[in-house]
Motif scaffolding. Sequence first.
Motif, PDB file in Angstrom:
ATOM      1  N   SER A   1       4.423   1.783   1.604  1.00 46.03           N
ATOM      2  CA  SER A   1       5.391   2.770   1.138  1.00 46.03           C
ATOM      3  C   SER A   1       4.857   4.146   1.480  1.00 46.03           C
ATOM      4  O   SER A   1       3.662   4.406   1.379  1.00 46.03           O
ATOM      5  N   THR A   2       5.749   5.038   1.900  1.00 50.03           N
ATOM      6  CA  THR A   2       5.337   6.365   2.340  1.00 50.03           C
ATOM      7  C   THR A   2       6.152   7.445   1.644  1.00 50.03           C
ATOM      8  O   THR A   2       7.250   7.190   1.144  1.00 50.03           O
ATOM      9  N   SER A   3       5.599   8.657   1.644  1.00 52.47           N
ATOM     10  CA  SER A   3       6.270   9.798   1.033  1.00 52.47           C
ATOM     11  C   SER A   3       7.035  10.572   2.104  1.00 52.47           C
ATOM     12  O   SER A   3       6.907  10.315   3.303  1.00 52.47           O
ATOM     13  N   VAL A   4       7.777  11.570   1.677  1.00 47.81           N
ATOM     14  CA  VAL A   4       8.644  12.317   2.572  1.00 47.81           C
ATOM     15  C   VAL A   4       7.859  13.072   3.641  1.00 47.81           C
ATOM     16  O   VAL A   4       8.366  13.317   4.735  1.00 47.81           O
TER      17      VAL A   4
ATOM     18  N   MET B   1       6.834  -3.823   7.377  1.00 48.00           N
ATOM     19  CA  MET B   1       7.882  -3.167   6.593  1.00 48.00           C
ATOM     20  C   MET B   1       7.372  -1.828   6.061  1.00 48.00           C
ATOM     21  O   MET B   1       6.253  -1.728   5.554  1.00 48.00           O
ATOM     22  N   VAL B   2       8.203  -0.774   6.198  1.00 46.27           N
ATOM     23  CA  VAL B   2       7.896   0.549   5.665  1.00 46.27           C
ATOM     24  C   VAL B   2       9.014   0.943   4.701  1.00 46.27           C
ATOM     25  O   VAL B   2      10.179   1.004   5.097  1.00 46.27           O
ATOM     26  N   ALA B   3       8.647   1.199   3.455  1.00 45.91           N
ATOM     27  CA  ALA B   3       9.610   1.646   2.448  1.00 45.91           C
ATOM     28  C   ALA B   3       9.331   3.114   2.142  1.00 45.91           C
ATOM     29  O   ALA B   3       8.338   3.434   1.485  1.00 45.91           O
TER      30      ALA B   3
ATOM     31  N   LEU C   1       0.856  -1.179   0.000  1.00 45.52           N
ATOM     32  CA  LEU C   1       0.000   0.000   0.000  1.00 45.52           C
ATOM     33  C   LEU C   1       0.897   1.234   0.000  1.00 45.52           C
ATOM     34  O   LEU C   1       1.678   1.433   0.931  1.00 45.52           O
ATOM     35  N   ALA C   2       0.789   2.046  -1.041  1.00 46.50           N
ATOM     36  CA  ALA C   2       1.631   3.237  -1.173  1.00 46.50           C
ATOM     37  C   ALA C   2       0.826   4.489  -0.839  1.00 46.50           C
ATOM     38  O   ALA C   2      -0.168   4.790  -1.500  1.00 46.50           O
ATOM     39  N   PHE C   3       1.246   5.198   0.207  1.00 48.10           N
ATOM     40  CA  PHE C   3       0.580   6.422   0.648  1.00 48.10           C
ATOM     41  C   PHE C   3       1.196   7.646  -0.038  1.00 48.10           C
ATOM     42  O   PHE C   3       2.383   7.654  -0.386  1.00 48.10           O
ATOM     43  N   GLY C   4       0.378   8.703  -0.189  1.00 48.18           N
ATOM     44  CA  GLY C   4       0.880   9.984  -0.654  1.00 48.18           C
ATOM     45  C   GLY C   4       1.444   9.969  -2.050  1.00 48.18           C
ATOM     46  O   GLY C   4       2.430  10.648  -2.340  1.00 48.18           O
ATOM     47  N   VAL C   5       0.810   9.221  -2.948  1.00 51.76           N
ATOM     48  CA  VAL C   5       1.306   9.097  -4.319  1.00 51.76           C
ATOM     49  C   VAL C   5       0.762  10.248  -5.167  1.00 51.76           C
ATOM     50  O   VAL C   5      -0.450  10.459  -5.238  1.00 51.76           O
ATOM     51  N   GLN C   6       1.660  10.980  -5.814  1.00 56.55           N
ATOM     52  CA  GLN C   6       1.263  12.063  -6.701  1.00 56.55           C
ATOM     53  C   GLN C   6       0.790  11.501  -8.042  1.00 56.55           C
ATOM     54  O   GLN C   6       1.164  10.398  -8.443  1.00 56.55           O
TER      55      GLN C   6
ATOM     56  N   CYS D   1       1.148  -3.387  -6.158  1.00 57.94           N
ATOM     57  CA  CYS D   1       1.091  -2.143  -5.389  1.00 57.94           C
ATOM     58  C   CYS D   1      -0.228  -1.428  -5.634  1.00 57.94           C
ATOM     59  O   CYS D   1      -0.687  -1.325  -6.774  1.00 57.94           O
ATOM     60  N   ARG D   2      -0.824  -0.935  -4.554  1.00 62.02           N
ATOM     61  CA  ARG D   2      -2.033  -0.112  -4.652  1.00 62.02           C
ATOM     62  C   ARG D   2      -1.672   1.287  -4.183  1.00 62.02           C
ATOM     63  O   ARG D   2      -1.148   1.471  -3.080  1.00 62.02           O
ATOM     64  N   CYS D   3      -1.947   2.280  -5.013  1.00 60.03           N
ATOM     65  CA  CYS D   3      -1.553   3.650  -4.733  1.00 60.03           C
ATOM     66  C   CYS D   3      -2.706   4.454  -4.141  1.00 60.03           C
ATOM     67  O   CYS D   3      -3.844   4.374  -4.615  1.00 60.03           O
ATOM     68  N   LEU D   4      -2.385   5.244  -3.112  1.00 56.79           N
ATOM     69  CA  LEU D   4      -3.345   6.148  -2.485  1.00 56.79           C
ATOM     70  C   LEU D   4      -2.805   7.572  -2.568  1.00 56.79           C
ATOM     71  O   LEU D   4      -1.601   7.790  -2.417  1.00 56.79           O
ATOM     72  N   ASP D   5      -3.714   8.536  -2.764  1.00 57.86           N
ATOM     73  CA  ASP D   5      -3.251   9.921  -2.779  1.00 57.86           C
ATOM     74  C   ASP D   5      -3.255  10.547  -1.389  1.00 57.86           C
ATOM     75  O   ASP D   5      -2.766  11.661  -1.206  1.00 57.86           O
ATOM     76  N   VAL D   6      -3.774   9.842  -0.392  1.00 55.12           N
ATOM     77  CA  VAL D   6      -3.774  10.369   0.981  1.00 55.12           C
ATOM     78  C   VAL D   6      -2.420  10.091   1.621  1.00 55.12           C
ATOM     79  O   VAL D   6      -1.756   9.103   1.311  1.00 55.12           O
ATOM     80  N   PHE D   7      -2.034  10.987   2.519  1.00 55.81           N
ATOM     81  CA  PHE D   7      -0.753  10.840   3.199  1.00 55.81           C
ATOM     82  C   PHE D   7      -0.929  10.048   4.488  1.00 55.81           C
ATOM     83  O   PHE D   7      -2.007  10.032   5.086  1.00 55.81           O
ATOM     84  N   LEU D   8       0.146   9.409   4.900  1.00 54.91           N
ATOM     85  CA  LEU D   8       0.108   8.625   6.129  1.00 54.91           C
ATOM     86  C   LEU D   8       0.151   9.551   7.331  1.00 54.91           C
ATOM     87  O   LEU D   8       1.104  10.303   7.532  1.00 54.91           O
ATOM     88  N   THR D   9      -0.903   9.487   8.139  1.00 57.23           N
ATOM     89  CA  THR D   9      -1.003  10.261   9.373  1.00 57.23           C
ATOM     90  C   THR D   9      -1.634   9.365  10.430  1.00 57.23           C
ATOM     91  O   THR D   9      -1.961   8.195  10.170  1.00 57.23           O
TER      92      THR D   9
END
Length: 338
Positions: free
Chosen positions: A50-53, A72-74, A4-9, A28-36
């Motif tokens: 997977s997370t964004s900066v 695991m967090v990438a 699950l990929a968070f914060g994908v542009q 991989c499944r992409c989400l546009d929401v950020f991890l909070t």
Amino acid sequence: MEILAFGVQADEEPLIEAAFRGLPDLRCRCLDVFLTEDTAPIAAGHEAISTSVNADLNARVLRTLAAGGTRMVAQRSTGFNNIDLDVAEELGLTIARVSSYSPYSVAEFAWALAMAVNRRIVRAAARTRDFDFRLDGLMGRDFHGRTVGVMGTGKIGEAFTRIAHGFGMRLLGWDVAENPACAALGMRYVEKDELLAEADLVSLHVPLLPATHHLVDAGALRTMKDDAVLVNSSRGGLIDTEALVGELRRGRFRGVGLDVYEAEAGLFFLDKSLEAITDDTLARLLTFPHVLVSSHQAYYTHDAVSQIVDATVRNVTDYAAGRRTENVLVPATARASH
């Protein structure tokens, strides 16, 4: 295994999908929401995410992830100051990052900021859209022959320095260790105060660590020339923004270019155009005509993002295969109770 990929542009999603396409047993499944803290429960049932900066991986978020089965967090960035590594280790999570990507993406953008504020490009573009072609207030100055101070001379700082050398600038550097490639270009390494006092252009390229938080504080800002240009394309926390606003109110600095902001989480990468901005410091910063703020986009080239995505895929596949690489910040050596 589904990641699950968070914060994908939007521009990033096809690159991620293409990178995972054809991999056996991985998708991989992409989400546009950020991890909070609010969105962390979405990850339940996903062993790897997977997370964004700009994700917030504090202790509570990490505990929520672990309780939901994440192991695991990438992270799709080089920096990792947003992750509580001690808690991750306590929980037995594997944390991996992208140790490097195109340094030219950030170095070139830092120069774009420097040139834009020096030559008043944003103001000029706004005027010409209104068919106002006057030159009043648009006078810049040559960088050739002037002094640049590069704080942090790793790969990105070196790329920035090479461009400065091409401009014909005098090179000053500050870092914990000298870069021989920069020294070969004629860079002279000096103490921080000397660099700040002599440089006509100061560009920041150091990581955000406890030792570098507010590296450019009120005292450092006062040391700089009144007509200096300051650029930060690294991490917002390197500059004391309130102190910077105070100096700008006094009429100091020729220009400031910021691609990062110390309180950018919850703002950058999001559309806030229909909302009231409650961050008074940022709102004040944006009122100065010689300040340019961009939304943490220096890394955002096709070349760099492709390298980040490829490295993230390798991090996930290495985790699945039980391999440990230089990208692993916290190895899952033990499994703690959740």
